[in-house]
Design an enzyme around this catalytic site. Sequence first.
Site, PDB file in Angstrom:
ATOM      1  N   HIS A  46       0.834  -1.169   0.121  1.00 47.59           N
ATOM      2  CA  HIS A  46      -0.029   0.099  -0.024  1.00 47.59           C
ATOM      3  C   HIS A  46       0.788   1.185  -0.022  1.00 47.59           C
ATOM      4  O   HIS A  46       1.490   1.681   0.893  1.00 47.59           O
ATOM      5  CB  HIS A  46      -0.810  -0.093   1.225  1.00 47.59           C
ATOM      6  CG  HIS A  46      -1.695   1.395   1.020  1.00 47.59           C
ATOM      7  ND1 HIS A  46      -2.831   1.342   0.317  1.00 47.59           N
ATOM      8  CD2 HIS A  46      -1.574   2.632   1.669  1.00 47.59           C
ATOM      9  CE1 HIS A  46      -3.508   2.464   0.588  1.00 47.59           C
ATOM     10  NE2 HIS A  46      -2.568   3.350   1.097  1.00 47.59           N
ATOM     11  N   HIS A  98      -1.724   3.799  -8.682  1.00 52.23           N
ATOM     12  CA  HIS A  98      -2.173   2.738  -9.540  1.00 52.23           C
ATOM     13  C   HIS A  98      -1.766   3.503 -10.822  1.00 52.23           C
ATOM     14  O   HIS A  98      -1.880   4.688 -10.991  1.00 52.23           O
ATOM     15  CB  HIS A  98      -3.655   2.391  -9.712  1.00 52.23           C
ATOM     16  CG  HIS A  98      -4.411   3.732  -9.418  1.00 52.23           C
ATOM     17  ND1 HIS A  98      -4.808   4.434  -8.119  1.00 52.23           N
ATOM     18  CD2 HIS A  98      -5.101   4.362 -10.219  1.00 52.23           C
ATOM     19  CE1 HIS A  98      -5.654   5.284  -8.431  1.00 52.23           C
ATOM     20  NE2 HIS A  98      -5.761   5.636  -9.680  1.00 52.23           N
TER      21      HIS A  98
HETATM   22  P1  AMP Z   1      -8.115   7.243 -10.101  1.00 52.93           P
HETATM   23  O1  AMP Z   1      -9.325   8.283 -10.538  1.00 52.93           O
HETATM   24  O2  AMP Z   1      -6.951   7.603 -10.930  1.00 52.93           O
HETATM   25  O3  AMP Z   1      -8.032   7.131  -8.546  1.00 52.93           O
HETATM   26  O4  AMP Z   1      -8.593   5.861 -10.827  1.00 52.93           O
HETATM   27  C1  AMP Z   1      -9.525   4.937  -9.957  1.00 52.93           C
HETATM   28  C2  AMP Z   1      -9.823   3.869 -11.014  1.00 52.93           C
HETATM   29  O5  AMP Z   1     -10.408   2.938 -10.227  1.00 52.93           O
HETATM   30  C3  AMP Z   1     -11.019   4.610 -11.729  1.00 52.93           C
HETATM   31  O6  AMP Z   1     -10.617   4.525 -13.158  1.00 52.93           O
HETATM   32  C4  AMP Z   1     -12.182   3.627 -11.429  1.00 52.93           C
HETATM   33  O7  AMP Z   1     -12.923   3.381 -12.346  1.00 52.93           O
HETATM   34  C5  AMP Z   1     -11.735   2.509 -10.993  1.00 52.93           C
HETATM   35  N1  AMP Z   1     -12.301   1.599 -10.201  1.00 52.93           N
HETATM   36  C6  AMP Z   1     -13.150   1.993  -8.861  1.00 52.93           C
HETATM   37  N2  AMP Z   1     -13.373   0.884  -8.175  1.00 52.93           N
HETATM   38  C7  AMP Z   1     -13.104  -0.207  -9.259  1.00 52.93           C
HETATM   39  C8  AMP Z   1     -13.340  -1.784  -8.550  1.00 52.93           C
HETATM   40  N3  AMP Z   1     -13.956  -2.097  -7.801  1.00 52.93           N
HETATM   41  N4  AMP Z   1     -12.631  -2.540  -9.786  1.00 52.93           N
HETATM   42  C9  AMP Z   1     -11.912  -1.937 -10.754  1.00 52.93           C
HETATM   43  N5  AMP Z   1     -11.633  -0.479 -11.043  1.00 52.93           N
HETATM   44  C10 AMP Z   1     -12.345   0.225 -10.091  1.00 52.93           C
HETATM   45 ZN    ZN Z   2      -4.392  -0.160  -0.454  1.00 54.37          ZN
END
Ligand code: AMP
Ligand code: ZN
Length: 112
Positions: A46, A98
């Site tokens: 994390h 990410h």
């Molecule tokens: P960010 O906005 O850069 O923090 O990216 C977070 C990403 O996580 C977004 O593109 C969301 O669509 C994606 N996301 C949120 N929840 C999930 C989930 N349960 N599984 C896969 N992707 C997710």
């Molecule tokens: Zn985490």
Amino acid sequence: MENCLFCKIIKHEIPAEIIFENEKVLAFKDITPQAPVHILVIPKEHISSPEEISEANSAIAGEVIAAAAAIAKQQNLEGYRLVFNCNEIAGQTVFHLHCHLLGGRKMNWPPG
Ligand code: AMP
Ligand code: ZN
């Protein structure tokens, strides 16, 4: 970390379409894809955002990028974009580092 969505995906407490996994990195499909290929590549450790990358843990950033590049190759992407959003003003909504791997369509520059 408790109450972290992506830590829960790592622990298989929340389902995800996993594309790749090794000891250090996990990759899964973004639930709201912004391109024909939209995969998130995350460290299993994390780390909340790019701001938390330091000399002590920077090797993981290389592991994440190398995994993203290998996945892009495996997906036969002609070109692709890697994005790390840092902080809310830049669009970060999940505070576990990410890398967005986006591909399968023409990308615009500058981004919105
Ligand atoms: P960010 O906005 O850069 O923090 O990216 C977070 C990403 O996580 C977004 O593109 C969301 O669509 C994606 N996301 C949120 N929840 C999930 C989930 N349960 N599984 C896969 N992707 C997710
Ligand atoms: Zn985490």
